[in-house]
Design an enzyme around this catalytic site. Sequence first.
Site, mmCIF file in Angstrom:
data_model
loop_
_atom_site.group_PDB
_atom_site.id
_atom_site.type_symbol
_atom_site.label_atom_id
_atom_site.label_comp_id
_atom_site.label_asym_id
_atom_site.label_seq_id
_atom_site.Cartn_x
_atom_site.Cartn_y
_atom_site.Cartn_z
ATOM 1 N N HIS A 90 0.778 -1.327 0.011
ATOM 2 C CA HIS A 90 0.073 -0.069 -0.015
ATOM 3 C C HIS A 90 0.742 1.140 -0.126
ATOM 4 O O HIS A 90 2.110 1.173 0.345
ATOM 5 C CB HIS A 90 -1.045 0.085 1.194
ATOM 6 C CG HIS A 90 -2.189 -0.886 1.015
ATOM 7 N ND1 HIS A 90 -2.551 -1.710 1.975
ATOM 8 C CD2 HIS A 90 -2.757 -1.544 -0.124
ATOM 9 C CE1 HIS A 90 -3.848 -2.507 1.581
ATOM 10 N NE2 HIS A 90 -3.673 -2.240 0.165
ATOM 11 N N LYS A 140 5.086 1.461 0.571
ATOM 12 C CA LYS A 140 5.878 1.303 -0.682
ATOM 13 C C LYS A 140 7.278 1.747 -0.532
ATOM 14 O O LYS A 140 8.191 0.870 -1.112
ATOM 15 C CB LYS A 140 5.089 2.212 -1.923
ATOM 16 C CG LYS A 140 4.239 1.578 -2.573
ATOM 17 C CD LYS A 140 3.659 2.265 -3.640
ATOM 18 C CE LYS A 140 2.402 1.621 -4.303
ATOM 19 N NZ LYS A 140 1.153 1.425 -3.556
ATOM 20 N N THR A 158 1.536 -5.826 -7.766
ATOM 21 C CA THR A 158 0.537 -4.977 -8.406
ATOM 22 C C THR A 158 1.010 -3.936 -9.111
ATOM 23 O O THR A 158 2.399 -3.643 -9.069
ATOM 24 C CB THR A 158 -0.208 -4.357 -7.193
ATOM 25 O OG1 THR A 158 0.490 -4.106 -6.231
ATOM 26 C CG2 THR A 158 -1.306 -5.355 -6.609
ATOM 27 N N GLY A 159 0.557 -2.926 -9.978
ATOM 28 C CA GLY A 159 0.978 -2.108 -10.970
ATOM 29 C C GLY A 159 2.182 -1.171 -10.467
ATOM 30 O O GLY A 159 3.161 -1.017 -10.807
ATOM 31 N N THR A 160 1.731 -0.317 -9.533
ATOM 32 C CA THR A 160 2.425 0.598 -9.190
ATOM 33 C C THR A 160 3.688 -0.025 -8.269
ATOM 34 O O THR A 160 4.839 0.479 -8.281
ATOM 35 C CB THR A 160 1.983 1.598 -8.052
ATOM 36 O OG1 THR A 160 0.346 1.789 -8.657
ATOM 37 C CG2 THR A 160 2.488 3.074 -7.938
ATOM 38 N N THR A 161 3.449 -0.843 -7.461
ATOM 39 C CA THR A 161 4.522 -1.464 -6.691
ATOM 40 C C THR A 161 5.567 -1.898 -7.614
ATOM 41 O O THR A 161 6.658 -1.814 -7.345
ATOM 42 C CB THR A 161 3.927 -2.759 -5.760
ATOM 43 O OG1 THR A 161 2.883 -1.936 -4.987
ATOM 44 C CG2 THR A 161 5.144 -3.072 -4.529
ATOM 45 N N SER A 219 -2.990 -1.900 -11.394
ATOM 46 C CA SER A 219 -2.858 -1.346 -9.947
ATOM 47 C C SER A 219 -3.778 -2.013 -8.922
ATOM 48 O O SER A 219 -5.230 -2.323 -9.282
ATOM 49 C CB SER A 219 -3.107 0.136 -9.919
ATOM 50 O OG SER A 219 -2.878 0.891 -8.882
ATOM 51 N N GLY A 220 -3.152 -2.072 -7.702
ATOM 52 C CA GLY A 220 -4.474 -2.674 -6.740
ATOM 53 C C GLY A 220 -5.730 -2.257 -6.666
ATOM 54 O O GLY A 220 -6.770 -3.128 -6.888
ATOM 55 N N ASP A 246 -5.158 -6.979 -6.964
ATOM 56 C CA ASP A 246 -5.189 -7.805 -6.152
ATOM 57 C C ASP A 246 -5.866 -8.940 -6.580
ATOM 58 O O ASP A 246 -5.578 -10.115 -6.111
ATOM 59 C CB ASP A 246 -5.817 -7.115 -4.578
ATOM 60 C CG ASP A 246 -5.264 -6.107 -4.092
ATOM 61 O OD1 ASP A 246 -4.959 -4.946 -4.859
ATOM 62 O OD2 ASP A 246 -4.843 -6.145 -2.820
ATOM 63 N N ASP A 281 -1.388 -1.493 4.816
ATOM 64 C CA ASP A 281 -1.084 -0.315 5.546
ATOM 65 C C ASP A 281 -1.969 -0.464 6.913
ATOM 66 O O ASP A 281 -3.315 -0.284 6.334
ATOM 67 C CB ASP A 281 -1.091 0.781 4.857
ATOM 68 C CG ASP A 281 -0.864 2.056 5.693
ATOM 69 O OD1 ASP A 281 -0.596 1.779 6.913
ATOM 70 O OD2 ASP A 281 -0.467 3.280 5.281
ATOM 71 N N HIS A 302 -10.364 -0.417 -2.047
ATOM 72 C CA HIS A 302 -10.510 -1.817 -2.505
ATOM 73 C C HIS A 302 -10.353 -2.754 -1.122
ATOM 74 O O HIS A 302 -9.771 -3.863 -1.511
ATOM 75 C CB HIS A 302 -9.715 -2.205 -3.410
ATOM 76 C CG HIS A 302 -8.043 -1.761 -3.136
ATOM 77 N ND1 HIS A 302 -7.679 -0.832 -2.630
ATOM 78 C CD2 HIS A 302 -7.220 -2.514 -3.488
ATOM 79 C CE1 HIS A 302 -6.327 -0.827 -2.478
ATOM 80 N NE2 HIS A 302 -6.123 -2.016 -2.943
ATOM 81 N N ASP A 357 -11.074 -6.512 -1.803
ATOM 82 C CA ASP A 357 -10.183 -7.198 -2.794
ATOM 83 C C ASP A 357 -8.812 -7.452 -1.874
ATOM 84 O O ASP A 357 -8.334 -8.416 -2.160
ATOM 85 C CB ASP A 357 -9.667 -6.150 -3.969
ATOM 86 C CG ASP A 357 -10.929 -5.593 -4.724
ATOM 87 O OD1 ASP A 357 -11.928 -6.117 -4.431
ATOM 88 O OD2 ASP A 357 -10.448 -5.213 -5.807
ATOM 89 N N ARG A 377 -7.155 -13.804 2.164
ATOM 90 C CA ARG A 377 -7.830 -14.895 2.445
ATOM 91 C C ARG A 377 -7.503 -16.154 1.472
ATOM 92 O O ARG A 377 -7.277 -17.377 1.930
ATOM 93 C CB ARG A 377 -9.371 -14.942 2.246
ATOM 94 C CG ARG A 377 -10.136 -16.102 2.459
ATOM 95 C CD ARG A 377 -11.720 -15.922 2.270
ATOM 96 N NE ARG A 377 -12.341 -17.273 2.476
ATOM 97 C CZ ARG A 377 -12.466 -17.940 1.386
ATOM 98 N NH1 ARG A 377 -11.977 -17.547 0.282
ATOM 99 N NH2 ARG A 377 -12.923 -19.287 1.554
HETATM 100 O O1 13P Z 1 -3.406 -1.367 -3.617
HETATM 101 C C1 13P Z 1 -2.518 -2.222 -3.731
HETATM 102 C C2 13P Z 1 -2.717 -3.376 -2.742
HETATM 103 O O2 13P Z 1 -3.968 -3.771 -2.375
HETATM 104 C C3 13P Z 1 -1.310 -1.844 -4.243
HETATM 105 O O3 13P Z 1 -1.443 -1.546 -5.666
HETATM 106 P P1 13P Z 1 -0.239 -0.627 -6.362
HETATM 107 O O4 13P Z 1 0.764 -1.583 -6.324
HETATM 108 O O5 13P Z 1 -0.839 -0.411 -7.783
HETATM 109 O O6 13P Z 1 -0.278 0.660 -5.518
#
Ligand code: 13P
Length: 158
Positions: free
Chosen positions: A22, A26, A48-51, A68-69, A74, A94, A101, A104, A110
């Site tokens: 989150h 990051k 996930t996209g940004t990470t 992206s999450g 996710d 976090d 989300h 998700d 889970r």
């Molecule tokens: O939201 C996230 C995981 O729940 C992470 O997504 P990003 O890596 O795209 O920010």
Amino acid sequence: MMEQKFVDFEIGKQKHIALVAHDGKKAAMVDWCDKHKEILKNHFLCGTGTTARLIAERTGLPVRAYNSGPLGGDQQIGAKIVEGGIDFMVFLWDPLEAQPHDPDVKALLRIAVVYDIPVANNLATADFMLTSRYMEETYSRKVLNFTAAVEERVEKMK
Ligand SMILES: O=C(CO)COP(=O)(O)O
């Protein structure tokens, strides 16, 4: 013959690792990946996209990026766990920030438990996992025998 309740799925020596963080986590995730890149480079990485982008840019490691999450990333990673394509996850969620989300996030956490994959939700656990002897070995995880479970449910619902 009674069907087995659980079946073994092998985690290979080379792990398929999902990296998810989150926003508030990051920087910690990117620093952790940079610190451990000599180990991580021996495995398949995705996130996930940004990470994924942030890790790839800092470390130079190839990291397959899903959406992206908040836009379904996710869920994509959860689906990959179900398909057997991901068998190890570091998810720094976090605890001090609400997420749009959240369902998700819960679903991913889970499904990781359902499929008995190792999951770290903080840096200490991630360190313990990465230094585990199982990083150098195969590992047999135990997954509910869904064929038997479906058979049983179908019989019950008839
Ligand atoms: O939201 C996230 C995981 O729940 C992470 O997504 P990003 O890596 O795209 O920010």
